[in-house]
Design an enzyme around this catalytic site. Structure first.
Site, PDB file in Angstrom:
ATOM      1  N   HIS A  38      -7.239   8.339 -15.021  1.00  0.00           N
ATOM      2  CA  HIS A  38      -8.245   7.316 -15.324  1.00  0.00           C
ATOM      3  C   HIS A  38      -7.872   6.515 -16.571  1.00  0.00           C
ATOM      4  O   HIS A  38      -8.077   5.289 -16.611  1.00  0.00           O
ATOM      5  CB  HIS A  38      -9.615   7.966 -15.508  1.00  0.00           C
ATOM      6  CG  HIS A  38     -10.337   8.202 -14.221  1.00  0.00           C
ATOM      7  ND1 HIS A  38     -11.015   7.204 -13.559  1.00  0.00           N
ATOM      8  CD2 HIS A  38     -10.483   9.321 -13.467  1.00  0.00           C
ATOM      9  CE1 HIS A  38     -11.550   7.694 -12.449  1.00  0.00           C
ATOM     10  NE2 HIS A  38     -11.242   8.973 -12.370  1.00  0.00           N
ATOM     11  N   HIS A  90      -3.194   7.359  -3.802  1.00  0.00           N
ATOM     12  CA  HIS A  90      -3.211   6.153  -2.964  1.00  0.00           C
ATOM     13  C   HIS A  90      -3.230   4.930  -3.865  1.00  0.00           C
ATOM     14  O   HIS A  90      -3.872   4.926  -4.923  1.00  0.00           O
ATOM     15  CB  HIS A  90      -4.462   6.161  -2.080  1.00  0.00           C
ATOM     16  CG  HIS A  90      -4.818   4.821  -1.520  1.00  0.00           C
ATOM     17  ND1 HIS A  90      -5.892   4.078  -2.002  1.00  0.00           N
ATOM     18  CD2 HIS A  90      -4.253   4.071  -0.541  1.00  0.00           C
ATOM     19  CE1 HIS A  90      -5.969   2.950  -1.326  1.00  0.00           C
ATOM     20  NE2 HIS A  90      -4.999   2.912  -0.445  1.00  0.00           N
ATOM     21  N   SER A 137       0.844  -1.192   0.000  1.00  0.00           N
ATOM     22  CA  SER A 137       0.000   0.000   0.000  1.00  0.00           C
ATOM     23  C   SER A 137       0.878   1.240   0.000  1.00  0.00           C
ATOM     24  O   SER A 137       2.013   1.216   0.499  1.00  0.00           O
ATOM     25  CB  SER A 137      -0.927   0.005   1.213  1.00  0.00           C
ATOM     26  OG  SER A 137      -0.167   0.030   2.412  1.00  0.00           O
ATOM     27  N   ASN A 155      -3.144   0.395  -3.498  1.00  0.00           N
ATOM     28  CA  ASN A 155      -3.115  -0.788  -2.642  1.00  0.00           C
ATOM     29  C   ASN A 155      -3.425  -2.018  -3.487  1.00  0.00           C
ATOM     30  O   ASN A 155      -4.434  -2.045  -4.191  1.00  0.00           O
ATOM     31  CB  ASN A 155      -4.144  -0.666  -1.508  1.00  0.00           C
ATOM     32  CG  ASN A 155      -4.156  -1.884  -0.596  1.00  0.00           C
ATOM     33  OD1 ASN A 155      -4.552  -2.969  -0.991  1.00  0.00           O
ATOM     34  ND2 ASN A 155      -3.739  -1.689   0.638  1.00  0.00           N
ATOM     35  N   TYR A 156      -2.546  -3.009  -3.435  1.00  0.00           N
ATOM     36  CA  TYR A 156      -2.814  -4.292  -4.080  1.00  0.00           C
ATOM     37  C   TYR A 156      -2.526  -5.395  -3.071  1.00  0.00           C
ATOM     38  O   TYR A 156      -1.535  -5.332  -2.341  1.00  0.00           O
ATOM     39  CB  TYR A 156      -1.990  -4.450  -5.368  1.00  0.00           C
ATOM     40  CG  TYR A 156      -2.453  -3.451  -6.402  1.00  0.00           C
ATOM     41  CD1 TYR A 156      -3.645  -3.662  -7.102  1.00  0.00           C
ATOM     42  CD2 TYR A 156      -1.765  -2.266  -6.613  1.00  0.00           C
ATOM     43  CE1 TYR A 156      -4.117  -2.722  -7.999  1.00  0.00           C
ATOM     44  CE2 TYR A 156      -2.228  -1.315  -7.512  1.00  0.00           C
ATOM     45  CZ  TYR A 156      -3.406  -1.555  -8.194  1.00  0.00           C
ATOM     46  OH  TYR A 156      -3.893  -0.614  -9.066  1.00  0.00           O
ATOM     47  N   ARG A 157      -3.399  -6.393  -3.021  1.00  0.00           N
ATOM     48  CA  ARG A 157      -3.343  -7.369  -1.930  1.00  0.00           C
ATOM     49  C   ARG A 157      -3.865  -8.745  -2.385  1.00  0.00           C
ATOM     50  O   ARG A 157      -4.574  -8.856  -3.390  1.00  0.00           O
ATOM     51  CB  ARG A 157      -4.173  -6.867  -0.750  1.00  0.00           C
ATOM     52  CG  ARG A 157      -5.607  -6.542  -1.105  1.00  0.00           C
ATOM     53  CD  ARG A 157      -6.310  -5.717  -0.030  1.00  0.00           C
ATOM     54  NE  ARG A 157      -7.669  -5.368  -0.441  1.00  0.00           N
ATOM     55  CZ  ARG A 157      -7.977  -4.291  -1.149  1.00  0.00           C
ATOM     56  NH1 ARG A 157      -7.033  -3.445  -1.532  1.00  0.00           N
ATOM     57  NH2 ARG A 157      -9.232  -4.034  -1.477  1.00  0.00           N
ATOM     58  N   HIS A 188     -20.848  10.564   5.828  1.00  0.00           N
ATOM     59  CA  HIS A 188     -21.210  11.619   6.775  1.00  0.00           C
ATOM     60  C   HIS A 188     -21.030  13.017   6.178  1.00  0.00           C
ATOM     61  O   HIS A 188     -21.547  13.987   6.717  1.00  0.00           O
ATOM     62  CB  HIS A 188     -20.403  11.479   8.068  1.00  0.00           C
ATOM     63  CG  HIS A 188     -18.933  11.677   7.906  1.00  0.00           C
ATOM     64  ND1 HIS A 188     -18.121  10.763   7.282  1.00  0.00           N
ATOM     65  CD2 HIS A 188     -18.124  12.695   8.288  1.00  0.00           C
ATOM     66  CE1 HIS A 188     -16.876  11.200   7.294  1.00  0.00           C
ATOM     67  NE2 HIS A 188     -16.850  12.382   7.899  1.00  0.00           N
ATOM     68  N   HIS A 220       1.668  12.302  -0.083  1.00  0.00           N
ATOM     69  CA  HIS A 220       1.132  13.627   0.232  1.00  0.00           C
ATOM     70  C   HIS A 220       2.141  14.687  -0.223  1.00  0.00           C
ATOM     71  O   HIS A 220       3.101  14.990   0.489  1.00  0.00           O
ATOM     72  CB  HIS A 220       0.879  13.760   1.735  1.00  0.00           C
ATOM     73  CG  HIS A 220      -0.230  12.903   2.247  1.00  0.00           C
ATOM     74  ND1 HIS A 220      -1.555  13.134   1.932  1.00  0.00           N
ATOM     75  CD2 HIS A 220      -0.222  11.806   3.057  1.00  0.00           C
ATOM     76  CE1 HIS A 220      -2.309  12.228   2.525  1.00  0.00           C
ATOM     77  NE2 HIS A 220      -1.530  11.413   3.203  1.00  0.00           N
TER      78      HIS A 220
END
Length: 342
Positions: free
Chosen positions: A146, A112, A98, A114-116, A176, A102
């Site tokens: 994209h 960001h 991951s 992330n590969y898992r 929220h 910044h």
């Protein structure tokens, strides 16, 4: 070809993700030109470990974190059992890389990745994705990000991106706040080649509808391994040109303040909604590594409202909403008219 994992599935995915971490870190150091990554190797008492790499106070990156982990155990966390109850009672294995970057300059977006991969008895799956969070709106940057990830998905199957793009919009959403964390990218989870592509719970969303229209794609383990490999390799080509385009743009104190304000949304999502954060904390992961995704500085302001028609206002109203970034001609004309295309 069998859908089942090969005998060396764990070693193969581990090596892929270690290589991804190494490649990203090497290139980010070259791009930054000043700071270097420091590495901490760590062990997990219940089984496994990882290596956390952080670059701080660079010429471009205020903070960059790239983590690799390989963990295993006997007791599955509830977050996994609730999704795949047939995994209960089996020893489990999970590995992933991951990354969160910044940048200092408000005109360079946060990114960001992330590969898992996960195994528990008869259960296995791949997951991953990459997404972009701009602080100032430039449609050309968004389209480029994209397009690179769309191309990576289409090398495996041309229909995958039709689901992964809206799934990303759905996942990186602050309920929220009623807004997206950024402009999305791709997101996928629980991919084991069975059933429809979309494995989420929102049956009213576009990802579910697209997935239903497509039906089962009959992907096997090797296809999904190639997907992770392709998408991981797409990161640098999707992000480096944006850095090069924006890094020399001067910014004001007010623009920096707005960046820090919007970073607050990033913090809110990661601590309240992100499944990876929740999984890591539930499985007694390394807290410093889990919270590495948080920015070094952020701010909150009660009742903030951007000046109507300002770039800050347009970012908030348009670039925190799911859009058809690549094909929407009305959006393109609007961005050209308001000087937020390039």
């Amino acid at each position: 070809m069998s859908k089942e994992p090969p005998n060396n599935s764990r070693e193969k995915t581990k090596n892929l993700l270690l290589k991804l971490q190494d490649n990203i870190c090497k290139n980010l150091e070259n791009i930054d030109g000043k700071a270097k990554f420091t590495e901490e190797s760590w062990l997990r008492e219940e089984g496994g470990g990882g290596r956390s790499r952080v670059l701080k106070n660079g010429s471009i990156f205020e903070q960059a974190g790239v983590n690799f982990s390989e963990v295993y155990g006997k007791e599955l966390p509830q977050s996994i059992i609730s999704q795949r109850p047939e995994a209960k009672g089996h020893e489990w294995f999970a590995t992933g890389t991951s990354m969160v970057l910044h940048p200092k300059n408000p005109f360079i977006p946060t990114v960001h990745l992330n590969y898992r991969y996960f195994e528990a008895g008869p259960v296995w799956w791949f997951g991953g994705g990459a997404d972009l969070t701009p602080y100032y709106p430039y449609l050309s940057d968004v389209r480029h990000f994209h397009k690179e990830h769309s191309n990576a998905c289409e090398k495996v199957n041309k229909k995958l991106h039709l689901v992964f793009k809206p799934w990303c919009d759905e996942y990186f959403f602050l309920k929220h706040r009623n807004e997206s964390r950024g402009i999305g990218g791709i997101f996928y989870d629980y991919q084991d080649g069975s059933g429809n592509i979309y494995k989420g719970s929102n049956k009213d969303g576009n990802a579910y509808k697209e997935s239903n229209n497509i039906g089962e794609l009959n992907l096997n383990w090797n296809n999904l391994f190639a997907l992770a490999e392709n998408c991981g390799e797409a990161f640098l080509s999707s992000y480096q040109p944006i850095i090069e385009k924006r890094v020399s743009q001067n910014y004001t104190k007010e623009e920096r303040e707005f960046q820090l304000y919007r970073r607050g949304r990033y913090v809110e999502f990661n601590l309240v909604w992100d499944r990876g954060t929740i999984f890591g904390l539930q499985t007694n992961g390394r807290t410093e590594s889990i919270l590495m995704s948080l920015p070094p500085l952020a701010r909150w302001e009660y009742g903030y409202k951007a000046k109507q028609g300002s770039r800050e206002d347009l970012l908030t109203k348009i670039f925190t909403r799911p859009q058809d970034w690549q094909n929407d001609k009305v959006l393109e004309e609007f961005c050209l008219e308001n000087n937020i295309f390039d």
